[in-house]
Design a protein around this motif. Sequence first.
Motif, PDB file in Angstrom:
ATOM      1  N   SER A   1      28.732  -6.545  96.129  1.00  0.00           N
ATOM      2  CA  SER A   1      27.368  -7.038  96.286  1.00  0.00           C
ATOM      3  C   SER A   1      26.543  -6.688  95.062  1.00  0.00           C
ATOM      4  O   SER A   1      26.735  -5.628  94.458  1.00  0.00           O
ATOM      5  N   THR A   2      25.643  -7.565  94.705  1.00  0.00           N
ATOM      6  CA  THR A   2      24.712  -7.260  93.616  1.00  0.00           C
ATOM      7  C   THR A   2      23.681  -6.226  94.053  1.00  0.00           C
ATOM      8  O   THR A   2      22.891  -5.765  93.237  1.00  0.00           O
ATOM      9  N   LEU A   3      23.695  -5.857  95.344  1.00  0.00           N
ATOM     10  CA  LEU A   3      22.850  -4.787  95.851  1.00  0.00           C
ATOM     11  C   LEU A   3      23.628  -3.480  95.952  1.00  0.00           C
ATOM     12  O   LEU A   3      23.154  -2.516  96.542  1.00  0.00           O
ATOM     13  N   SER A   4      24.815  -3.440  95.394  1.00  0.00           N
ATOM     14  CA  SER A   4      25.647  -2.239  95.367  1.00  0.00           C
ATOM     15  C   SER A   4      24.917  -1.096  94.677  1.00  0.00           C
ATOM     16  O   SER A   4      24.125  -1.320  93.744  1.00  0.00           O
ATOM     17  N   PRO A   5      25.151   0.156  95.085  1.00  0.00           N
ATOM     18  CA  PRO A   5      24.520   1.294  94.385  1.00  0.00           C
ATOM     19  C   PRO A   5      24.975   1.434  92.937  1.00  0.00           C
ATOM     20  O   PRO A   5      24.353   2.168  92.168  1.00  0.00           O
ATOM     21  N   LEU A   6      26.025   0.716  92.542  1.00  0.00           N
ATOM     22  CA  LEU A   6      26.464   0.737  91.151  1.00  0.00           C
ATOM     23  C   LEU A   6      25.580  -0.136  90.262  1.00  0.00           C
ATOM     24  O   LEU A   6      25.562   0.021  89.042  1.00  0.00           O
ATOM     25  N   ALA A   7      24.851  -1.059  90.870  1.00  0.00           N
ATOM     26  CA  ALA A   7      24.128  -2.081  90.101  1.00  0.00           C
ATOM     27  C   ALA A   7      23.086  -1.489  89.154  1.00  0.00           C
ATOM     28  O   ALA A   7      22.951  -1.935  88.013  1.00  0.00           O
ATOM     29  N   LYS A   8      22.372  -0.470  89.606  1.00  0.00           N
ATOM     30  CA  LYS A   8      21.281   0.080  88.789  1.00  0.00           C
ATOM     31  C   LYS A   8      21.791   0.820  87.561  1.00  0.00           C
ATOM     32  O   LYS A   8      21.043   1.019  86.598  1.00  0.00           O
ATOM     33  N   SER A   9      23.066   1.226  87.575  1.00  0.00           N
ATOM     34  CA  SER A   9      23.622   1.984  86.446  1.00  0.00           C
ATOM     35  C   SER A   9      24.458   1.128  85.504  1.00  0.00           C
ATOM     36  O   SER A   9      24.685   1.518  84.358  1.00  0.00           O
ATOM     37  N   ALA A  10      24.925  -0.026  85.973  1.00  0.00           N
ATOM     38  CA  ALA A  10      25.865  -0.833  85.195  1.00  0.00           C
ATOM     39  C   ALA A  10      25.155  -1.725  84.184  1.00  0.00           C
ATOM     40  O   ALA A  10      24.080  -2.263  84.459  1.00  0.00           O
ATOM     41  N   HIS A  11      25.768  -1.874  83.006  1.00  0.00           N
ATOM     42  CA  HIS A  11      25.278  -2.846  82.041  1.00  0.00           C
ATOM     43  C   HIS A  11      25.558  -4.266  82.531  1.00  0.00           C
ATOM     44  O   HIS A  11      24.803  -5.191  82.242  1.00  0.00           O
ATOM     45  N   VAL A  12      26.653  -4.415  83.249  1.00  0.00           N
ATOM     46  CA  VAL A  12      26.963  -5.694  83.874  1.00  0.00           C
ATOM     47  C   VAL A  12      27.714  -5.408  85.170  1.00  0.00           C
ATOM     48  O   VAL A  12      28.583  -4.536  85.220  1.00  0.00           O
TER      49      VAL A  12
END
Length: 292
Positions: free
Chosen positions: A231-242
């Motif tokens: 999901s683009t709402l994953s907790p990884l989203a805020k840290s990832a460049h892509v």
Amino acid sequence: MTQSPPPQDYENLIRLIHDRHDDMSKTHRQIAVFLTQNPNDVAVRSVSAIAQSCGIHASSFVRFAQLLGYDGFKSLQALFQQRLATAAPGFEARVHALKRELKSREDLSEAELLRDMVVSDAASVQSLLDEIDANDLAKAAEILSDAETVFLLGQLRSAPVVELIRYLLTMAGKKCVMLDPSGGLATHIARTIGPKDALLAVSFRFYANEVVSIVEEVAAQERKIVALSDSTLSPLAKSAHVLLAAHEHPGPLSRSVTAPICLAQAIALAVAARVQNTPSVPSIPSVTGSKK
């Protein structure tokens, strides 16, 4: 203060949901995840049916829409219907027809389980063509191909996806290091990621705590991060460049990894094309083939 009018197209609606997600209640965050992962179901199903699928009362969906500025859920749903109307209908129609056929049968033989599995996984794989942005895929391949070393992170259900990526990138000639959780060393290995390296992290709901914390720590060190999630709402989203999201589709096996495996292979091929400078015919040899 006059409230801004709500978005009038699907893309801006999803952008608004992302912007508001962290400030939403737990129930509204659940609704946000369902809407972003199942846009076609949202377009064609009633709010009662959608609510039942989520285990959430239909009135919560109405309040969610009103929170975003709409007068009710139907106004929000109209944007999903507009999106579906402009999409190619052929494959989606066949998938829904097959699903209706499967639900109408009482035969639970092994062959029918296989058929049901293929139908749901085919829908997940097909959705990658609509949901993965070509620019994001190119950016991810560029980050990984430019890195001196690609560090790989994934646990639990993500582990087979990361193992496949390690195999493919290694055979393509890319140096990789696995952040192996055994021995409690994953966090410590992550601290060796240098400014010329990159982290490829894979995590799906329910996101492994160690994976999320490692990604946040690596991001704090301003290292490049590519994330693969559901999901683009994953907790990884805020840290990832892509972030590349392979959305889940309901099926007999909860949270199948077929679509993420397909996406992982595409990423590996894209990196191989850059590493080998062969954009039209990238090649990843097998272990046996490499001995010839």
